[in-house]
Motif scaffolding. Structure first.
Motif, PDB file in Angstrom:
ATOM      1  N   PRO A  19      -8.576   4.350  -3.728  1.00 44.89           N
ATOM      2  CA  PRO A  19      -7.973   4.461  -2.384  1.00 44.89           C
ATOM      3  C   PRO A  19      -7.504   3.102  -1.859  1.00 44.89           C
ATOM      4  O   PRO A  19      -8.105   2.071  -2.167  1.00 44.89           O
ATOM      5  CB  PRO A  19      -9.119   5.007  -1.527  1.00 44.89           C
ATOM      6  CG  PRO A  19     -10.359   4.552  -2.231  1.00 44.89           C
ATOM      7  CD  PRO A  19     -10.031   4.576  -3.687  1.00 44.89           C
ATOM      8  N   GLN A  20      -6.432   3.126  -1.087  1.00 44.23           N
ATOM      9  CA  GLN A  20      -5.920   1.912  -0.444  1.00 44.23           C
ATOM     10  C   GLN A  20      -6.458   1.776   0.980  1.00 44.23           C
ATOM     11  O   GLN A  20      -6.503   0.689   1.538  1.00 44.23           O
ATOM     12  CB  GLN A  20      -4.390   1.935  -0.413  1.00 44.23           C
ATOM     13  CG  GLN A  20      -3.747   1.774  -1.768  1.00 44.23           C
ATOM     14  CD  GLN A  20      -4.033   0.421  -2.401  1.00 44.23           C
ATOM     15  OE1 GLN A  20      -3.686  -0.613  -1.841  1.00 44.23           O
ATOM     16  NE2 GLN A  20      -4.664   0.421  -3.559  1.00 44.23           N
ATOM     17  N   LYS A  53      -2.657  12.169  -5.140  1.00 43.84           N
ATOM     18  CA  LYS A  53      -2.754  10.837  -4.516  1.00 43.84           C
ATOM     19  C   LYS A  53      -2.624   9.742  -5.583  1.00 43.84           C
ATOM     20  O   LYS A  53      -3.529   8.956  -5.803  1.00 43.84           O
ATOM     21  CB  LYS A  53      -4.080  10.725  -3.759  1.00 43.84           C
ATOM     22  CG  LYS A  53      -4.179  11.734  -2.615  1.00 43.84           C
ATOM     23  CD  LYS A  53      -5.368  11.486  -1.738  1.00 43.84           C
ATOM     24  CE  LYS A  53      -5.380  12.448  -0.549  1.00 43.84           C
ATOM     25  NZ  LYS A  53      -6.369  12.120   0.458  1.00 43.84           N
ATOM     26  N   SER A 101       0.829  -1.219   0.000  1.00 44.82           N
ATOM     27  CA  SER A 101       0.000   0.000   0.000  1.00 44.82           C
ATOM     28  C   SER A 101       0.857   1.260   0.000  1.00 44.82           C
ATOM     29  O   SER A 101       0.375   2.346  -0.325  1.00 44.82           O
ATOM     30  CB  SER A 101      -0.925   0.007   1.215  1.00 44.82           C
ATOM     31  OG  SER A 101      -0.178  -0.064   2.408  1.00 44.82           O
ATOM     32  N   SER A 102       2.156   1.153   0.341  1.00 45.55           N
ATOM     33  CA  SER A 102       3.012   2.356   0.372  1.00 45.55           C
ATOM     34  C   SER A 102       3.304   2.895  -1.031  1.00 45.55           C
ATOM     35  O   SER A 102       3.859   3.976  -1.171  1.00 45.55           O
ATOM     36  CB  SER A 102       4.334   2.064   1.094  1.00 45.55           C
ATOM     37  OG  SER A 102       5.076   1.082   0.416  1.00 45.55           O
ATOM     38  N   HIS A 124      -0.985   6.392  -7.619  1.00 47.22           N
ATOM     39  CA  HIS A 124      -0.455   5.057  -7.334  1.00 47.22           C
ATOM     40  C   HIS A 124       0.710   4.832  -8.289  1.00 47.22           C
ATOM     41  O   HIS A 124       0.560   4.969  -9.502  1.00 47.22           O
ATOM     42  CB  HIS A 124      -1.523   3.979  -7.538  1.00 47.22           C
ATOM     43  CG  HIS A 124      -1.181   2.684  -6.867  1.00 47.22           C
ATOM     44  ND1 HIS A 124      -0.050   1.954  -7.197  1.00 47.22           N
ATOM     45  CD2 HIS A 124      -1.786   1.989  -5.866  1.00 47.22           C
ATOM     46  CE1 HIS A 124       0.023   0.867  -6.436  1.00 47.22           C
ATOM     47  NE2 HIS A 124      -1.018   0.868  -5.618  1.00 47.22           N
ATOM     48  N   LYS A 159       1.022   3.880  -2.833  1.00 48.34           N
ATOM     49  CA  LYS A 159      -0.036   4.891  -2.990  1.00 48.34           C
ATOM     50  C   LYS A 159       0.342   6.114  -2.171  1.00 48.34           C
ATOM     51  O   LYS A 159       0.617   6.020  -0.981  1.00 48.34           O
ATOM     52  CB  LYS A 159      -1.375   4.322  -2.497  1.00 48.34           C
ATOM     53  CG  LYS A 159      -2.569   5.246  -2.730  1.00 48.34           C
ATOM     54  CD  LYS A 159      -2.979   5.227  -4.183  1.00 48.34           C
ATOM     55  CE  LYS A 159      -4.392   5.708  -4.409  1.00 48.34           C
ATOM     56  NZ  LYS A 159      -4.587   7.139  -4.190  1.00 48.34           N
ATOM     57  N   GLN A 160       0.385   7.255  -2.815  1.00 51.77           N
ATOM     58  CA  GLN A 160       0.700   8.519  -2.137  1.00 51.77           C
ATOM     59  C   GLN A 160      -0.535   8.974  -1.371  1.00 51.77           C
ATOM     60  O   GLN A 160      -1.636   8.962  -1.914  1.00 51.77           O
ATOM     61  CB  GLN A 160       1.091   9.555  -3.192  1.00 51.77           C
ATOM     62  CG  GLN A 160       1.172  10.971  -2.693  1.00 51.77           C
ATOM     63  CD  GLN A 160       2.576  11.390  -2.332  1.00 51.77           C
ATOM     64  OE1 GLN A 160       3.432  10.552  -2.094  1.00 51.77           O
ATOM     65  NE2 GLN A 160       2.814  12.665  -2.283  1.00 51.77           N
ATOM     66  N   GLU A 161      -0.355   9.368  -0.116  1.00 60.34           N
ATOM     67  CA  GLU A 161      -1.510   9.747   0.711  1.00 60.34           C
ATOM     68  C   GLU A 161      -1.762  11.255   0.725  1.00 60.34           C
ATOM     69  O   GLU A 161      -2.721  11.714   1.306  1.00 60.34           O
ATOM     70  CB  GLU A 161      -1.322   9.239   2.147  1.00 60.34           C
ATOM     71  CG  GLU A 161      -1.359   7.713   2.276  1.00 60.34           C
ATOM     72  CD  GLU A 161      -2.635   7.082   1.725  1.00 60.34           C
ATOM     73  OE1 GLU A 161      -3.710   7.676   1.865  1.00 60.34           O
ATOM     74  OE2 GLU A 161      -2.543   5.996   1.118  1.00 60.34           O
ATOM     75  N   GLU A 162      -0.843  12.063   0.128  1.00 60.61           N
ATOM     76  CA  GLU A 162      -1.096  13.497  -0.018  1.00 60.61           C
ATOM     77  C   GLU A 162      -1.251  13.796  -1.507  1.00 60.61           C
ATOM     78  O   GLU A 162      -0.772  13.056  -2.349  1.00 60.61           O
ATOM     79  CB  GLU A 162       0.072  14.348   0.521  1.00 60.61           C
ATOM     80  CG  GLU A 162       0.342  14.190   2.004  1.00 60.61           C
ATOM     81  CD  GLU A 162       1.274  13.039   2.314  1.00 60.61           C
ATOM     82  OE1 GLU A 162       2.221  12.829   1.542  1.00 60.61           O
ATOM     83  OE2 GLU A 162       1.043  12.335   3.305  1.00 60.61           O
ATOM     84  N   ASP A 209      -9.587  10.868  -3.422  1.00 57.70           N
ATOM     85  CA  ASP A 209      -8.649   9.753  -3.487  1.00 57.70           C
ATOM     86  C   ASP A 209      -9.180   8.731  -4.500  1.00 57.70           C
ATOM     87  O   ASP A 209     -10.172   8.056  -4.243  1.00 57.70           O
ATOM     88  CB  ASP A 209      -8.492   9.106  -2.103  1.00 57.70           C
ATOM     89  CG  ASP A 209      -7.291   8.174  -2.025  1.00 57.70           C
ATOM     90  OD1 ASP A 209      -6.687   7.903  -3.081  1.00 57.70           O
ATOM     91  OD2 ASP A 209      -6.968   7.725  -0.909  1.00 57.70           O
TER      92      ASP A 209
END
Length: 825
Positions: free
Chosen positions: A821-822, A408, A399-400, A410, A402-405, A818
């Motif tokens: 989303p993950q 966003k 899951s890392s 993948h 995927k950018q969370e900011e 998102d």
């Protein structure tokens, strides 16, 4: 020439190119991808040239000129400008956010204002001391420096700027420049230096030592390096410069994060028949020169890395470049050593543990063509290569990626897009592929196409996969064992200590206790800014929020009823470490979690200590589950397999299976047989039973059955829209309005229908409802989940639905989009 510039203002109102006139002197230099400084709204801001034209729709009187060109070589290539447009459209972010994601943080320039003397006859009211000091300075001085030196004259300065007595100039300053080092060289005449050495008297012993060393070993050398090697002081070396016996110049010196390491060169290993088949499939795709994506499903220890290395060597022979992505936590010194050992200086490493300066210099190695292989975490997918031939994504299920900011993105999706641009091959590798990738790879290939799924089902050398025992912790409790270690795990640890073998213990939860509660009144310590309980950390005696960072001292008595019955519940890695020391006196525990690896090179030091067998147990969170290869590790223990199983997330079972399989793969990788012990309160769950049998296909069958019933990926795609605001009532109102707007647009497009309707194109909107974590950082949170299948551009629908909410009072509600989303927390 007109430059079309995206300016560094991340708002929806300015998310478009602006026209600027290119001064004649810059015409030869400015290109698509150039970074420029431009006047914008009374300031000078950084921008990126995304296009060039001969004419503008604006009248020439309104056109402003480009103020400065920030780089001699454009940092972004034309294909990356095109990629930024795709990123912005797919992931609903501004164009500047997409462009900024592609360059190192050090190049995200900011405005710097400088002040100098102007018209000496203009009125100003400034002190004589200030005017004289400005006159003494060579060139303009920073406004900040002037205000700091003369704080009492700030108001007069403002008037002096308006009258013209002072001049102001704005420029873009990078956050970090190239590092320059004072370096000494021998003079052109070596004979002259040798004669000078003889002439130096006995009193100049240190000068003699420095000059003698440089003559013997040749130059150039930095002053610090020469001082350390010769025993001379920097002052003695500067004396030699003053006498003309050495020449000193500032030289650009690269920050090399691996300068302290030596890498032993390695040769390709012979491939097994299975490895050879996979290698040939990748080689054929490379030779074809057309974009191709394949999934390599290989069990842990099957030799995927050697296939990657030999495929990269094949790619480099074709004068093309390669990108290798690994999860951040798997970017261990071991992984870097393998690639540096095979390709040496041709490798650039990009990841978050490097300083900004080191990242910048590694990025420059790539941009200048000196590096041909980039290895790193997700952002390395933007490595500025001109001829990409191969992209490898190891542990593609992570899951890392995927950018969370915002943006966003993948990394897997970006890799596929870049491969289309370059005619490159993408290899997704994993022992436990994500269900989305596995489902896509299992589809029947089009006529004339090779299968997408490649398999490596056995370990190299025929070594067996480790045996996995599941311990029912409910039985342990019934039998009176209240310890965090089952009797089976306790005995196994003791046996390894007696035999001098090593163990890995996994607990995917850092800290000491997961929550703090009063047993008298039931009070639980929660974060004042988020709806989440605080985690107790023993060393600092603090309770911390792992979402916003809030920390407070642990109470001795209950804040609610003043009872002394405050207790710490749950188990974190700190508590396990303490318990190991109590049960096994003298045991050497190396703990790896966010708390112990925050310092630079901490990962490397801890793993080297364990690799040198100076530790008996490597205890950690999920960072110990990936990519590690230690020959004396024969036991892997999972303290609590249910940690991630009970999260309110449809991927909980998949993540549990992946983590158990990955950590089990750390045992018995060499000559010693491995054993895995999994402790669980849900031992009958299919994610745990299939992990015990190393049976990925059985897990997939069961998990796909659940996903199909519930209508989740890979049977559909998702978009998560999260809204936040300090006022709950306003948030609820805006949430309802947004959902209504989106439904109206979907209905107009003829796609609004429940997924179970059986229509080939269907979209349904769930919510708005409160997010699982309903308040974070003092803001309430609502969310809408959009499910869809078929050829629907859901991102475009969401962007259109958002337009009315970017103006007026509703603008204060923050929206976050998102795509795929993950995590749905």
């Amino acid at each position: 020439m007109i430059a079309k510039v995206i300016v560094d203002v991340p708002s929806r109102q300015t998310d478009r190119p602006f026209d600027y006139e290119v001064p004649g002197a810059m015409e030869e230099w400015i290109a698509i991808g150039s970074r420029v400084g431009v006047p914008f709204g009374g300031r000078t801001l950084q921008g990126f040239v995304i296009g060039l034209a001969e004419q503008s729709s604006l009248p020439s009187s309104r056109l402003k000129p480009v103020a400065e060109l920030l780089d001699g070589v454009p940092p972004l290539l034309p294909d990356m400008i095109e990629l930024s447009e795709w990123l912005s459209a797919k992931y609903c972010c501004s164009r500047i956010q997409a462009l900024q994601a592609m360059i190192p943080a050090a190049l995200k320039g900011k405005e710097e204002r400088r002040i100098g003397l102007g018209d000496e006859d203009a009125p100003h009211g400034l002190s004589k001391e200030l005017m004289e000091w400005l006159g003494e300075q060579a060139g303009l001085v920073k406004l900040d420096a002037l205000l700091e030196r003369f704080p009492d004259q700030a108001r007069m300065m403002k008037g002096a700027l308006q009258s013209g007595a002072l001049l102001q100039q704005a420029a873009i300053k990078d956050r970090l420049a190239a590092r320059k080092v004072q370096t000494v060289f021998l003079p052109e005449s070596r004979e002259e230096a040798e004669r000078a050495l003889e002439a130096l008297g006995a009193k100049a012993a240190k000068q003699r030592a420095a000059l003698s060393y440089l003559l013997e070993h040749g130059g150039p050398m930095s002053i610090q390096a020469l001082a350390a090697a010769s025993g001379a002081s920097p002052a003695s070396i500067r004396s030699l410069v003053d006498k003309g016996l050495l020449i000193m110049r500032e030289v650009v010196s690269e920050r090399d994060p691996f300068a302290h390491r030596e890498f032993e060169r390695t040769e390709p290993l012979p491939l097994t028949a299975t490895q050879q088949a996979v290698f040939r499939r990748i080689a054929n795709a490379l030779d074809a020169g057309q974009a191709d994506v394949m999934l390599l499903h290989g069990v842990t220890g099957s030799g995927k890395t050697e296939v990657y290395l030999q495929s990269i060597a094949n790619c480099l022979k074709q004068e093309r470049q390669a990108i290798v992505l690994v999860p951040e936590i798997a970017l261990t010194p071991q992984m870097v050593e393998r690639f540096k050992g095979r390709f040496g200086e041709a490798v650039a490493v990009l990841h978050s543990r490097l300083s900004n300066g080191e990242k910048l210099d590694e990025w420059r190695k790539i941009r200048s063509g000196r590096a041909r292989v980039a290895i790193g975490a997700r952002s390395a997918i933007f490595a500025p290569f001109e001829r990409i031939g191969l992209v490898i994504i190891d542990e593609e299920h992570e899951s890392s990626y995927k950018q969370e900011e915002s943006p966003k993105y993948h990394a897997r999706e970006v890799a596929v897009r870049r491969a289309k641009q370059h005619g490159a091959v993408v290899v997704l590798g994993s022992a436990t592929p994500s269900l989305e990738s596995f489902a896509a790879a299992n589809r029947s290939p089009a006529p004339g196409q090779e299968p997408m799924l490649l398999s490596m089902a056995e370990r190299v050398g025929g070594r067996p996969l480790p045996s996995v025992d599941i311990v029912d912790m409910r039985e342990e409790l019934r039998d009176g064992n209240r310890s965090m270690f089952s009797r089976r795990l306790h005995e196994a640890l003791l046996a390894r200590l007696e035999r001098g073998e090593q163990s890995v213990l996994l607990l995917n939860r850092r800290g000491y206790s997961t929550f703090v509660m009063c047993r008298s009144c039931g009070y639980t310590a929660t974060c004042p800014h988020c709806d989440i309980s605080l985690t107790f950390h023993q060393k600092a005696r603090q309770m911390r929020c792992h979402y916003c960072g809030h920390a407070e001292q642990a109470p001795a008595t209950c804040p609610s009823c003043e009872s002394e019955h405050i207790r710490y519940f749950g188990t974190g890695t700190q508590k396990v470490e303490e318990e190991l020391a109590r049960l096994f006196p003298g045991i050497r525990v190396i703990r790896m979690d966010v708390d112990t690896t925050s310092e630079k090179h901490a990962h490397e030091k801890l793993l080297k200590t364990f690799g040198d067998r100076k530790g008996d147990v490597l205890l950690g969170t999920q960072m110990v589950a990936k990519g590690l290869d230690f020959p004396f590790v024969t036991l892997v223990g999972v303290i609590a397999a249910d940690t991630s199983l009970n999260l309110p997330d449809f991927r909980a079972a998949e993540r549990t299976f992946q983590l158990l399989t990955q950590v089990a793969g750390r045992a018995g990788r060499h000559h010693l047989q491995g054993e895995v012990i999994v402790q669980s309160y849900s031992p009958e769950h299919y994610a745990i039973t299939t992990a015990r049998e190393h049976d990925y296909e059985a897990f997939v069958r069961e998990e796909l059955r659940h996903r199909s019933q519930m209508g989740y990926p890979p049977y559909c795609r998702l978009v998560l829209v999260t809204m936040s605001h300090e006022q709950l009532a306003l948030l609820a109102e805006v949430g309802q309005s947004f959902a209504a707007e989106l439904r109206a647009l979907a209905e107009h497009e003829g796609v609004l229908a429940p997924l179970h309707s059986g229509l080939p194109r269907a979209l349904e909107i769930l919510g708005p409802v409160a997010s699982p974590i309903a308040r974070m950082k003092d803001r309430y949170r609502f969310q809408c989940v959009i499910k869809y299948r078929g050829s629907i551009d859901a991102s475009a629908l969401v962007r259109r639905a958002l337009q009315p909410f970017t103006e007026g009072t509703q603008q204060s509600v923050l929206f976050s989009v998102d795509v795929d989303p993950q995590v749905i927390l």
